[in-house]
Design an enzyme around this catalytic site. Structure first.
Site, PDB file in Angstrom:
ATOM      1  N   ALA A 140     -24.111-118.399-113.881  1.00  0.00           N
ATOM      2  CA  ALA A 140     -24.461-117.472-115.347  1.00  0.00           C
ATOM      3  C   ALA A 140     -25.408-117.465-115.706  1.00  0.00           C
ATOM      4  O   ALA A 140     -26.066-116.401-116.310  1.00  0.00           O
ATOM      5  CB  ALA A 140     -23.287-118.326-116.163  1.00  0.00           C
ATOM      6  N   ASP A 159     -33.591-107.038-109.443  1.00  0.00           N
ATOM      7  CA  ASP A 159     -32.543-107.264-110.266  1.00  0.00           C
ATOM      8  C   ASP A 159     -32.999-106.835-111.798  1.00  0.00           C
ATOM      9  O   ASP A 159     -33.476-107.418-112.688  1.00  0.00           O
ATOM     10  CB  ASP A 159     -32.160-108.769-110.251  1.00  0.00           C
ATOM     11  CG  ASP A 159     -30.550-108.907-111.127  1.00  0.00           C
ATOM     12  OD1 ASP A 159     -29.906-107.942-111.041  1.00  0.00           O
ATOM     13  OD2 ASP A 159     -30.747-109.858-111.636  1.00  0.00           O
ATOM     14  N   CYS A 210     -25.825-105.112-113.027  1.00  0.00           N
ATOM     15  CA  CYS A 210     -24.606-105.660-113.438  1.00  0.00           C
ATOM     16  C   CYS A 210     -23.952-104.401-114.042  1.00  0.00           C
ATOM     17  O   CYS A 210     -23.257-104.771-115.411  1.00  0.00           O
ATOM     18  CB  CYS A 210     -24.635-107.050-114.117  1.00  0.00           C
ATOM     19  SG  CYS A 210     -25.626-107.346-115.629  1.00  0.00           S
TER      20      CYS A 210
END
Length: 740
Positions: free
Chosen positions: A157, A240, A293
């Protein structure tokens, strides 16, 4: 050094002990405590229904999964041999204890391995954080997760999870202290950089460097090779990027009420700029993973399509379907539309009004040429949908660099008869000598962008030149902007530094010990801590100190002990660097058994006589001071750990002590079969062995600093130069943004 006074919270507390206006830890993630947020967003449903990224007939199942809390997921990190021991403990003890439990009417499902993750090193469970924290039946399992998260568990996480996996790939073989290669992790947010440092420190690697830059203009780096400065290109890059994060709705509940299409429209340009800068610094033949994401094609396929189109064949999408055979995903889409936050749709750039041109860009649409679109093979992109494997939403594309990027240009050769002025140029910008006609073509080369610091890709890239004394030179680089804390310098020791002779004699360091890889964080005064990096990172640091802002690098190998000089060495071993340093140590090693490990880690300062006969006899021959406590596995004893364990210790006059931070102590105890936990009253209990809290210490040679070892491993100094500050939790709707 003394124990720091921790400031007390003066905020008004409510009945459950929380400051007014703040959520408790139980409210964070996994759906607990968010009853006030309705998990509905009509615009979101309308948008993704129209885009058809979900297979026909599955949209209701998709939305239902998005409303469910994300299952707790854990990944076992670190050296593979240690990871296998922890996996054995998890499967044989903790998983079996929880599989038949029922808490608050909810049946606890036994944790299951992620089918697509190798070697069963990643698991998920339906346990929520609230249940884990509050149920007495799960107390031991919860304490195990909490303590091991500081050592070897990754709860998948926090920022740094992906970076940690890259570091693990380097250190798959623990017998190699300095594997080839290194990882540079970058984040534009200064505070998030310290979270990266905290994650990376658990892996104790000399091959990681954390830097703080805007990824869209991260500086090109140089390294010394055979006396020449060459541009540093990366074999692998993880790009990312920051994203709207609608794939994280299951854990970041706030995204439900904040979601709008304008988020993606605003991020699209930044995502392209970061991806462009990434492929500019990628070596030919290398791979870059672009990930978000977000489920939105404006942030996903549109960025990849724009990158492929501008690369003019230099990039291609790789087919990564065989790399993780158990992973379920949807192929990338080749057709999509653009919608404004008001709900207006556009299928093509030609439909967009001029008044919208600042908000909507041509690169947001799929290519109109069918042949060009087919050649891109966008179906090789991978979109992970939550309802297929009970996950969050994610997008991944793997790009392979086949040739230099077309907008990278070689600076023209020097056009000056007297070449003496070339000495004014920085070594990194040395130019080729020779005649240069005015109409000479510009040669393609890697690593140089149209404007350093602003690597956008113009439709017609032109080389910007600056004339200096009739010499064609590159444009001047933009001055690096520094944010956040001012970091202490990285100072490498010289081979003749006076620190080395007593250290080398005390530990009998082997002749191949890389002295030049040792550094400290101060120019003046006594050196408190000594760190070590790989030779490759040393090369990068020495050649780029003015180009990049380094937050942290290296692993601590020695710490100053003011009382140690009387025993021949002022520096004691540091646990975090023991596996890096031990291959070079030929003295001060005490071989111990499993039972010795238990004694040393459960008793504060046991007498030498508490050790087994073999270890006791060895200890009597050792002088006082810092030592290595080494356990080597016995293949015949299958009940003992089958991996080597090195612990830092101190040989006193009549006793011996393990210098191991608390969480690592618990980690190693579990590896040897001893369970240690605290009950509700805070008392320790290991089920079999008494752990004296206030036992008398044989403290010869132990400074106050050594006595505070546990605190040292937990407290983070604000400036990050010694222990590294631990910043606040990041905004949940933003990805890591790290590039390695």
């Amino acid at each position: 050094m003394g124990r720091k006074n921790r400031p007390r919270q003066r905020a008004q507390q409510n009945r459950d002990g929380r400051a007014e206006g703040k959520r408790s830890r139980d409210d964070a993630g996994w759906g607990a405590g968010y009853s006030e947020i309705i998990k509905e967003n009509k615009l979101f449903e309308h948008y993704y229904t129209e885009l058809k990224i979900v297979p026909e007939g599955e949209f209701e199942e998709f939305m239902q999964a998005m409303r469910e809390p994300l299952p707790a997921t854990m990944r076992i990190t670190g050296y593979k041999s240690h990871a296998k021991e922890i996996l054995h403990t998890l499967k044989e003890k903790y998983f079996k204890e929880v599989q038949d439990l029922e808490v608050d009417g909810q049946k606890i499902e036994a944790p299951q391995p992620l089918s697509w993750y190798p070697d069963e090193l990643a698991w998920h469970t339906n346990l929520s954080r609230k249940i884990l924290r509050k149920s007495p039946l799960l107390e031991k399992f919860h304490q195990f997760l909490v303590s091991e998260t500081e050592s070897i568990l990754d709860m998948c996480a926090a920022p740094g999870s992906k970076t940690a996996q890259l570091i693990e790939m380097l250190h798959s073989d623990m017998d190699i202290p300095f594997p080839e290669g290194f990882v540079i992790a970058n984040d534009v947010d200064n505070k998030r950089c310290y979270l990266l440092v905290h994650q990376a420190k658990r892996l104790n690697s000399p091959c990681i460097m954390v830097v703080n830059h805007d990824a869209s203009s991260i500086p090109r780096l140089y390294f010394d090779q055979d006396g020449k400065k060459d541009i540093l290109f990366y074999d692998r890059i993880l790009c990312d990027v920051p994203c709207s994060g609608d794939g994280t709705m299951r854990k970041n509940i706030d995204v439900w009420k904040k979601w709008t299409t304008s988020n993606s429209l605003q991020l699209h340009g930044l995502q392209i700029r970061i991806a462009v800068r990434g492929v500019e610094q990628l070596a030919v033949g290398g791979r870059m993973v672009y990930s978000t994401c977000s489920l939105n094609p404006i942030e996903d396929e549109a960025v990849i399509a724009a990158l492929l189109e501008k690369s003019e064949g230099a990039l291609e999408l790789a087919d990564a379907s065989a790399d993780l055979p158990g992973l379920k995903y949807m192929p990338g889409i080749t057709s999509w539309k653009v919608m404004t936050k008001e709900g207006q749709w556009f299928s093509d750039w030609s439909e967009v009004l001029k008044s919208r041109h600042t908000q909507i860009r041509p690169t947001m649409f799929p290519p109109t040429d069918p042949e060009k679109l087919a050649s891109m093979k966008l179906e090789r992109c991978m979109r992970i949908l939550p309802h297929h494997q009970n996950t969050g939403g994610f997008f991944v594309a793997v790009l392979v660099k086949k040739a230099p990027m077309p907008w990278n240009r070689r600076y023209p050769k020097i056009c000056h008869k007297d070449v003496s002025s070339s000495s004014e140029l920085a070594p990194a910008e040395e130019l080729q000598m020779g005649e240069c006609p005015a109409d000479a073509p510009v040669e393609a080369v890697e690593g140089e962008s149209p404007a350093e610091g602003n690597p956008s890709v113009p439709d017609t890239p032109d080389l910007l030149e600056v004339k200096k004394d009739d010499v064609c030179v590159p444009p001047p680089p933009k001055k690096m902007k520094l944010f956040g804390f001012k970091e202490d310098p990285f100072v490498f020791l010289t081979e003749d530094d006076p620190i080395f002779p007593p250290v080398q004699a005390f530990y009998d360091l082997s002749p191949d010990f890389p002295k030049l890889n040792v550094l400290t964080r101060t120019h003046e005064g006594k050196k408190r801590h000594l760190y070590m990096v790989s030779k490759e990172l040393r090369n990068v640091l020495l050649n780029n100190s003015e180009r990049m802002k380094v937050i942290n690098t290296g692993v601590k190998i020695w710490s100053r002990n003011t009382d140690g000089e009387q025993f021949g060495c002022a520096f004691r071993l540091a646990q975090e660097g023991v596996y890096t340093l031990c291959p070079y140590i030929r003295a001060r090693i005490l071989n111990i058994s499993v039972e010795d490990v238990k004694v040393l880690l459960t008793q504060e300062n046991p007498f030498l006589s508490k050790l087994g006969d073999d270890a006791h006899n060895q200890a009597k021959k050792l002088g006082m001071g810092s030592i290595v406590l080494r356990y080597l596995p016995d293949p015949k004893d299958l009940n003992a750990p089958q991996c080597p364990i090195d612990l830092c210790g101190w040989r006193g006059k009549t006793s011996i002590r393990a210098f191991v931070p608390r969480n690592e102590r618990l980690h190693y105890l579990r590896m040897v079969g001893v369970e240690v936990f605290r009950d509700k009253q805070g008392k320790r209990n290991d089920g079999s062995t008494e752990i004296p809290e206030g036992s008398a210490e044989d403290a010869e040679g132990l400074s106050q600093e050594a006595d505070l070892l546990e605190q040292e491993g937990e407290e983070m100094e604000q400036n990050g130069s010694e222990s590294n500050a631990n910043g606040p939790e990041p905004i949940g709707s933003t990805c890591d943004g790290s590039a390695s």
